[in-house]
Design a protein around this motif. Sequence first.
Motif, PDB file in Angstrom:
ATOM      1  N   ASN A  37      23.039  12.879  32.518  1.00 51.65           N
ATOM      2  CA  ASN A  37      21.618  12.401  32.803  1.00 51.65           C
ATOM      3  C   ASN A  37      20.600  13.633  32.699  1.00 51.65           C
ATOM      4  O   ASN A  37      21.077  14.474  33.410  1.00 51.65           O
ATOM      5  CB  ASN A  37      21.467  11.595  34.004  1.00 51.65           C
ATOM      6  N   PRO A  38      19.679  13.475  32.069  1.00 50.10           N
ATOM      7  CA  PRO A  38      18.774  14.711  31.780  1.00 50.10           C
ATOM      8  C   PRO A  38      17.660  15.057  32.618  1.00 50.10           C
ATOM      9  O   PRO A  38      17.177  16.173  32.621  1.00 50.10           O
ATOM     10  CB  PRO A  38      18.156  14.463  30.194  1.00 50.10           C
ATOM     11  N   CYS A  61       3.516   5.526  33.162  1.00 53.75           N
ATOM     12  CA  CYS A  61       2.840   5.324  34.468  1.00 53.75           C
ATOM     13  C   CYS A  61       2.973   6.625  35.095  1.00 53.75           C
ATOM     14  O   CYS A  61       3.313   7.520  34.789  1.00 53.75           O
ATOM     15  CB  CYS A  61       3.548   4.249  35.304  1.00 53.75           C
ATOM     16  N   ALA A  70      11.024  17.094  28.028  1.00 56.17           N
ATOM     17  CA  ALA A  70      12.128  16.911  27.515  1.00 56.17           C
ATOM     18  C   ALA A  70      12.332  17.340  25.997  1.00 56.17           C
ATOM     19  O   ALA A  70      13.491  17.502  25.675  1.00 56.17           O
ATOM     20  CB  ALA A  70      12.717  15.524  27.631  1.00 56.17           C
ATOM     21  N   LEU A  86       1.572  13.606  19.802  1.00 55.47           N
ATOM     22  CA  LEU A  86       0.161  14.264  20.037  1.00 55.47           C
ATOM     23  C   LEU A  86       0.160  15.511  19.105  1.00 55.47           C
ATOM     24  O   LEU A  86      -1.103  15.873  18.682  1.00 55.47           O
ATOM     25  CB  LEU A  86       0.028  14.512  21.380  1.00 55.47           C
ATOM     26  N   LEU A 136      -3.395  14.658  33.278  1.00 56.51           N
ATOM     27  CA  LEU A 136      -3.733  13.391  32.529  1.00 56.51           C
ATOM     28  C   LEU A 136      -2.433  12.376  32.537  1.00 56.51           C
ATOM     29  O   LEU A 136      -1.667  12.957  32.134  1.00 56.51           O
ATOM     30  CB  LEU A 136      -4.252  13.362  31.280  1.00 56.51           C
ATOM     31  N   ILE A 177      -0.971  17.533  30.331  1.00 53.95           N
ATOM     32  CA  ILE A 177      -0.793  16.133  29.589  1.00 53.95           C
ATOM     33  C   ILE A 177       0.480  15.276  29.940  1.00 53.95           C
ATOM     34  O   ILE A 177       1.359  15.645  29.488  1.00 53.95           O
ATOM     35  CB  ILE A 177      -1.219  16.135  28.059  1.00 53.95           C
ATOM     36  N   GLY A 217      -0.581   6.035  31.803  1.00 52.39           N
ATOM     37  CA  GLY A 217      -0.330   4.849  32.448  1.00 52.39           C
ATOM     38  C   GLY A 217      -1.000   4.800  33.723  1.00 52.39           C
ATOM     39  O   GLY A 217      -1.854   5.648  34.110  1.00 52.39           O
ATOM     40  N   ARG A 276       6.500   1.871  28.319  1.00 47.27           N
ATOM     41  CA  ARG A 276       5.710   1.779  27.387  1.00 47.27           C
ATOM     42  C   ARG A 276       5.928   0.793  26.612  1.00 47.27           C
ATOM     43  O   ARG A 276       7.307   0.220  26.387  1.00 47.27           O
ATOM     44  CB  ARG A 276       5.975   3.145  26.511  1.00 47.27           C
ATOM     45  N   MET A 336      18.330   5.419  26.746  1.00 44.44           N
ATOM     46  CA  MET A 336      16.906   5.947  27.816  1.00 44.44           C
ATOM     47  C   MET A 336      16.726   7.320  27.995  1.00 44.44           C
ATOM     48  O   MET A 336      15.955   7.839  28.280  1.00 44.44           O
ATOM     49  CB  MET A 336      17.472   5.394  28.906  1.00 44.44           C
ATOM     50  N   GLN A 344       6.286  11.363  22.567  1.00 43.39           N
ATOM     51  CA  GLN A 344       4.806  11.320  22.575  1.00 43.39           C
ATOM     52  C   GLN A 344       4.244  12.645  22.413  1.00 43.39           C
ATOM     53  O   GLN A 344       3.255  12.868  21.715  1.00 43.39           O
ATOM     54  CB  GLN A 344       4.141  10.618  23.943  1.00 43.39           C
ATOM     55  N   GLY A 389       8.474  16.601  33.748  1.00 45.56           N
ATOM     56  CA  GLY A 389       8.233  17.945  33.172  1.00 45.56           C
ATOM     57  C   GLY A 389       6.617  18.239  33.576  1.00 45.56           C
ATOM     58  O   GLY A 389       6.318  19.285  34.238  1.00 45.56           O
TER      59      GLY A 389
HETATM   60  C1  LIG Z   1      15.075   3.268  32.300  1.00 47.09           C
HETATM   61  C2  LIG Z   1      15.352   4.884  32.331  1.00 47.09           C
HETATM   62  C3  LIG Z   1      16.420   5.179  33.086  1.00 47.09           C
HETATM   63  C4  LIG Z   1      16.803   6.367  33.144  1.00 47.09           C
HETATM   64  N1  LIG Z   1      17.837   6.691  34.132  1.00 47.09           N
HETATM   65  C5  LIG Z   1      18.049   8.161  34.269  1.00 47.09           C
HETATM   66  C6  LIG Z   1      18.684   8.505  35.101  1.00 47.09           C
HETATM   67  O1  LIG Z   1      19.391   7.767  36.104  1.00 47.09           O
HETATM   68  N2  LIG Z   1      18.870  10.014  35.440  1.00 47.09           N
HETATM   69  C7  LIG Z   1      18.147  10.955  34.749  1.00 47.09           C
HETATM   70  O2  LIG Z   1      18.646  12.115  34.933  1.00 47.09           O
HETATM   71  N3  LIG Z   1      17.470  10.464  33.731  1.00 47.09           N
HETATM   72  C8  LIG Z   1      17.242   9.162  33.506  1.00 47.09           C
HETATM   73  N4  LIG Z   1      16.328   8.713  32.373  1.00 47.09           N
HETATM   74  C9  LIG Z   1      15.520   9.803  31.687  1.00 47.09           C
HETATM   75  C10 LIG Z   1      14.556  10.448  32.509  1.00 47.09           C
HETATM   76  O3  LIG Z   1      13.589   9.628  33.303  1.00 47.09           O
HETATM   77  C11 LIG Z   1      13.842  11.419  31.370  1.00 47.09           C
HETATM   78  O4  LIG Z   1      14.524  12.322  30.876  1.00 47.09           O
HETATM   79  C12 LIG Z   1      12.747  11.816  32.170  1.00 47.09           C
HETATM   80  O5  LIG Z   1      11.735  11.180  32.670  1.00 47.09           O
HETATM   81  C13 LIG Z   1      11.856  12.831  31.150  1.00 47.09           C
HETATM   82  O6  LIG Z   1      10.720  13.450  31.710  1.00 47.09           O
HETATM   83  P1  LIG Z   1       9.669  13.940  30.689  1.00 47.09           P
HETATM   84  O7  LIG Z   1       8.893  14.551  31.580  1.00 47.09           O
HETATM   85  O8  LIG Z   1      10.054  14.800  29.563  1.00 47.09           O
HETATM   86  O9  LIG Z   1       8.766  12.774  30.226  1.00 47.09           O
HETATM   87  P2  LIG Z   1       8.462  11.298  30.673  1.00 47.09           P
HETATM   88  O10 LIG Z   1       9.048  10.777  31.850  1.00 47.09           O
HETATM   89  O11 LIG Z   1       8.559  10.183  29.617  1.00 47.09           O
HETATM   90  O12 LIG Z   1       6.931  11.335  31.260  1.00 47.09           O
HETATM   91  C14 LIG Z   1       5.823  11.628  30.176  1.00 47.09           C
HETATM   92  C15 LIG Z   1       4.700  10.842  30.638  1.00 47.09           C
HETATM   93  O13 LIG Z   1       3.696  11.261  29.809  1.00 47.09           O
HETATM   94  C16 LIG Z   1       2.661  10.351  29.703  1.00 47.09           C
HETATM   95  N5  LIG Z   1       2.157  10.383  28.563  1.00 47.09           N
HETATM   96  C17 LIG Z   1       2.553  10.353  27.157  1.00 47.09           C
HETATM   97  N6  LIG Z   1       1.617  10.725  26.146  1.00 47.09           N
HETATM   98  C18 LIG Z   1       0.490  10.979  26.767  1.00 47.09           C
HETATM   99  C19 LIG Z   1      -0.878  11.138  26.397  1.00 47.09           C
HETATM  100  N7  LIG Z   1      -0.905  11.299  25.196  1.00 47.09           N
HETATM  101  N8  LIG Z   1      -1.879  11.302  27.256  1.00 47.09           N
HETATM  102  C20 LIG Z   1      -1.532  11.068  28.639  1.00 47.09           C
HETATM  103  N9  LIG Z   1      -0.037  10.903  29.085  1.00 47.09           N
HETATM  104  C21 LIG Z   1       0.884  10.744  28.226  1.00 47.09           C
HETATM  105  C22 LIG Z   1       3.556   8.927  29.648  1.00 47.09           C
HETATM  106  O14 LIG Z   1       2.831   7.698  29.893  1.00 47.09           O
HETATM  107  C23 LIG Z   1       4.840   9.221  30.622  1.00 47.09           C
HETATM  108  O15 LIG Z   1       4.155   8.786  32.041  1.00 47.09           O
HETATM  109  C24 LIG Z   1      15.881   7.437  32.502  1.00 47.09           C
HETATM  110  C25 LIG Z   1      15.005   7.059  31.723  1.00 47.09           C
HETATM  111  C26 LIG Z   1      14.384   5.578  31.409  1.00 47.09           C
HETATM  112  C27 LIG Z   1      13.499   5.084  30.966  1.00 47.09           C
END
Ligand SMILES: Cc1cc2nc3c(=O)[nH]c(=O)nc-3n(C[C@H](O)[C@H](O)[C@H](O)COP(=O)(O)OP(=O)(O)OC[C@H]3O[C@@H](n4cnc5c(N)ncnc54)[C@H](O)[C@@H]3O)c2cc1C
Length: 489
Positions: free
Chosen positions: A467-468, A89, A457, A252, A45, A22, A48, A69, A423, A248, A27
Amino acid sequence: MAIFPRGNGLGPDKIAADVVVIGSGPGGAVTASMCAEAGKFVVMLEEGQNLPLESAPHFSREEILQKYRNAGVNIGFGAAKIAYVEGCCVGGGSEVNRGLYHRAPEAVFDRWRSDYRVDALSLSELTPHFAACEKVAKVEYLPGPAPQLSTRLEEGAHRLGWACLEVPRLYAYATDATGAPGRKQSMSETFVPRFLEAGGELMPDTCATRIARSAGRWTVHARRSNPTDSQEIELTAKTVFVAGGAVQTPLLLRRSGIRRNVGDSLRFHPMLKVVALFADEINTPGELEPVHQIKEFDPRFSMGCSMSKRPALALAMAAHPQMMEAVDRDWRRMAIYYVQSTGGIGRVRSFPGFRDPFVRVELSPLDLKELAEGLTRLAEVLFAAGAQAVYPSIPGYPVLFSPADIPKLPQTLPPKQANVTTMHLFSSCPMGEDMHKCATSSFGRVHGADNLFIADASLLCGPTVVNPQGTVMAVAHRNVTRAIEDRAI
Ligand SMILES: Cc1cc2nc3c(=O)[nH]c(=O)nc-3n(C[C@H](O)[C@H](O)[C@H](O)COP(=O)(O)OP(=O)(O)OC[C@H]3O[C@@H](n4cnc5c(N)ncnc54)[C@H](O)[C@@H]3O)c2cc1C
């Protein structure tokens, strides 16, 4: 390219898979591609849309409307409110971010291991996982000189004797055989295509609304939307990975009745911005993105340069409305800089009838002092870099015209007018063996739940300081490798 689930005899609204992932951010995409490559039938899934990188110019209004979002408007409430942004997305945050890349430092993992009792999580144990992800999503330094708004920060730091470095990005800069420029290494360019090539099924525009367990399998209830309609669907799977991001995912899980240490410990990197005005033009449209960061004060706070297009400058200058005409006239002499710390804590809660979560945040007096000190240091380095004036993006704050004005800055940040943004969100469901603090095992399996994993995350036990995204990917790679070895998928 298969982006809709193949028929499995259950009808269009019921799908049986080995694994459901999901969320398709860093990740989720790493996890899903590894499971598909292990020969499993995996459905990923994503709430976006599925859009190419070039569907909108980077950091444009259209991009925010398409890929963020809630069009980028989310608030964490508390004495000091915090505005946060999340990608929404295919590819999640990796599509909209700058891809500035670090491996988190050793001290971060040492702390997580001791404070949360995480097994086998040293920098050396994670290094093969960082390296494996970097093979797929390339990490490179700029091929030429950095833009001036970036090198100005480096010059200022050099004059003050502060540590400053060029940060590599998730970007393949080399032009290809046709002369096309390089590509950002977001998930839609790297792990998502890998997932599809391995036979994975991607369902964009599909939001998981609840998960439940019965008869030894997980059921994921989801809503699939198109511009005119929406449809409820059900997926069943042996194993589910929740990877919706740090806000999110707990939303959930809590909605699904899974609440132990879930959503109680959200952490983030709170950020303050300023606009610096220089004598000469340092902001040239079309230049590469800024890449320098000051690391002198890590882990307390770090500094860098933001994207400084004209609309972003106008927004950052909103606290100084008398300067709007100057932005129109002099924006090429202006750039946005930030200071980012590691303080603050939050909670994520779900309320019946509300689609969005309630996020509560708290910055302690020490956190506010640290940010105020960071702002002072940022002003120092910008004057050392030759700035003529520094405009803090905080209502009521003074404009600084020389280093002699720096003492005018308050020594602590007034919470009501703080104008803090972030962010980088994490730690809402930390991993580890400390059952009082951790939502999952050391490898991401939700405590007390069979074959239910978190893979984003949320798992990180605290701020990464840097940056994470690199760390999110490496931890996901490590955990799914273990799940495959353990035959949990
Ligand atoms: C503007 C911006 C700039 C950033 N700059 C940097 C950078 O330069 N370097 C860096 O290391 N990090 C940066 N980050 C942080 C980095 O993008 C995040 O740490 C990383 O994307 C986290 O990954 P994730 O998989 O935890 O979650 P996310 O990237 O948030 O992905 C989660 C996805 O799950 C989807 N989702 C959520 N709930 C549901 C559901 N119930 N059903 C289906 N889909 C769902 C969401 O729509 C989203 O697409 C930035 C973030 C942003 C927003």
